[in-house]
Scaffold this motif. Structure first.
Motif, short mmCIF file in Angstrom:
data_model
loop_
_atom_site.label_atom_id
_atom_site.label_comp_id
_atom_site.label_asym_id
_atom_site.label_seq_id
_atom_site.Cartn_x
_atom_site.Cartn_y
_atom_site.Cartn_z
N ARG A 21 0.74 -1.30 0.05
CA ARG A 21 -0.17 0.00 -0.07
C ARG A 21 1.00 1.26 0.21
N HIS A 22 2.02 1.46 -0.78
CA HIS A 22 2.60 2.52 -0.74
C HIS A 22 2.18 3.46 -1.79
N ALA A 23 2.36 4.54 -1.63
CA ALA A 23 1.80 5.62 -2.45
C ALA A 23 2.41 5.74 -3.78
N THR A 24 3.79 5.71 -3.66
CA THR A 24 4.69 5.73 -4.92
C THR A 24 5.59 4.65 -4.94
N THR A 25 6.40 4.28 -5.90
CA THR A 25 7.32 3.30 -6.28
C THR A 25 8.37 4.07 -7.22
N LYS A 26 9.69 3.68 -7.18
CA LYS A 26 10.59 4.05 -7.94
C LYS A 26 11.07 3.03 -8.81
N ILE A 27 11.25 3.34 -10.01
CA ILE A 27 11.68 2.38 -11.10
C ILE A 27 12.84 3.00 -12.03
N PRO A 28 13.83 2.34 -12.26
CA PRO A 28 15.02 2.93 -12.87
C PRO A 28 14.24 3.42 -14.52
N HIS A 59 15.16 7.89 -12.73
CA HIS A 59 14.07 6.84 -12.52
C HIS A 59 12.92 7.59 -12.79
N LEU A 60 11.81 6.67 -12.70
CA LEU A 60 10.42 7.17 -12.93
C LEU A 60 9.92 6.99 -11.20
N LEU A 61 8.90 7.85 -11.00
CA LEU A 61 8.22 7.83 -9.83
C LEU A 61 6.83 7.66 -10.21
N LEU A 62 6.18 6.65 -9.86
CA LEU A 62 4.88 6.14 -10.17
C LEU A 62 4.11 6.53 -9.03
N GLU A 63 2.98 6.99 -9.31
CA GLU A 63 2.03 7.20 -8.10
C GLU A 63 0.96 6.15 -8.35
N LEU A 64 0.79 5.11 -7.34
CA LEU A 64 -0.16 4.23 -7.46
C LEU A 64 -1.67 4.61 -6.85
N ARG A 65 -2.70 3.96 -7.67
CA ARG A 65 -3.79 4.27 -7.03
C ARG A 65 -4.42 3.12 -6.42
N TYR A 66 -5.47 3.59 -5.27
CA TYR A 66 -6.20 2.59 -4.57
C TYR A 66 -7.60 2.97 -4.82
N SER A 67 -8.71 1.81 -4.41
CA SER A 67 -9.98 2.22 -4.17
C SER A 67 -10.62 2.13 -2.87
N GLY A 68 -11.60 2.79 -2.61
CA GLY A 68 -12.56 2.64 -1.24
C GLY A 68 -11.84 3.06 -0.22
N LYS A 69 -12.43 2.97 0.89
CA LYS A 69 -11.69 3.65 2.20
C LYS A 69 -10.80 2.69 2.73
N HIS A 70 -10.64 1.33 2.37
CA HIS A 70 -9.57 0.44 2.83
C HIS A 70 -8.54 0.42 2.02
N LYS A 71 -8.46 1.20 0.80
CA LYS A 71 -7.46 1.44 0.13
C LYS A 71 -7.15 0.09 -0.46
N GLN A 72 -8.01 -0.59 -1.19
CA GLN A 72 -7.69 -1.84 -1.89
C GLN A 72 -7.06 -1.27 -3.28
N PRO A 73 -5.71 -2.04 -3.54
CA PRO A 73 -5.11 -1.60 -4.87
C PRO A 73 -5.74 -1.97 -5.98
N LEU A 74 -5.74 -0.93 -6.83
CA LEU A 74 -6.34 -1.20 -8.29
C LEU A 74 -5.40 -2.20 -8.91
N ILE A 75 -4.24 -2.42 -8.64
CA ILE A 75 -3.27 -3.47 -9.47
C ILE A 75 -3.34 -4.62 -8.41
N ARG A 76 -4.16 -5.53 -8.85
CA ARG A 76 -4.19 -6.93 -7.88
C ARG A 76 -3.03 -7.95 -8.40
N SER A 77 -2.92 -7.75 -9.49
CA SER A 77 -1.85 -8.80 -10.16
C SER A 77 -1.22 -8.31 -11.46
#
Length: 133
Positions: A21-28, A59-77
């Motif tokens: 459940r990180h807000a961002t992630t770094k990628i080369p 590097h790229l800084l990606l901002e991940l998205r989550y849904s709902g109040k329980h912050k379910q990740p939109l990327i499940r797999s």
């Protein structure tokens, strides 16, 4: 052992960050990782990405998205399909539908990296890089 598959590395970083459940992630940064990030943004899996740093430390800084109040990740797999040791190519008619169209397959075509939907629309096939849902 060094990772010689930067795409797998990118997908693993995204998978790990979204599980934690990180807000961002770094990628080369590379042209390929930017293209994949662009498709993820167009498909709504990430809210944005920015390029930071100079030269080798880019590097790229990606901002991940989550849904709902329980912050379910939109990327499940995130699954790597075509690997350096075994490339998987599909023509337009063979392009996979991920979860009956709910997920997205990211395809590297002669017209650039795009989602399976866009590749079908443009009538091109290519290397199936990964599935995201």
């Amino acid at each position: 052992m060094a990772n010689h598959d930067p795409i797998s590395d990118m997908l693993t970083r995204i998978r790990n960050a979204s599980e934690k459940r990180h807000a961002t992630t770094k990628i080369p940064a590379s042209r390929m990782s930017q293209s994949i990030a662009r498709v993820l943004q167009q498909e709504g899996f990430i809210s944005s990405f920015t390029e930071e740093g100079e030269g080798v430390s880019r590097h790229l800084l990606l901002e991940l998205r989550y849904s709902g109040k329980h912050k379910q990740p939109l990327i499940r797999s995130v699954q790597r399909v075509s690997k350096p040791g075994l490339r998987i190519y599909k023509n337009t008619r063979q392009l996979p539908r991920v979860l009956g169209g709910l997920g997205v397959a990211i395809i590297s075509t002669s017209k650039g990296v795009m989602s399976d939907r866009d590749a079908r629309k443009q009538g091109v096939g290519g290397e199936v890089l990964c599935y995201v849902y």
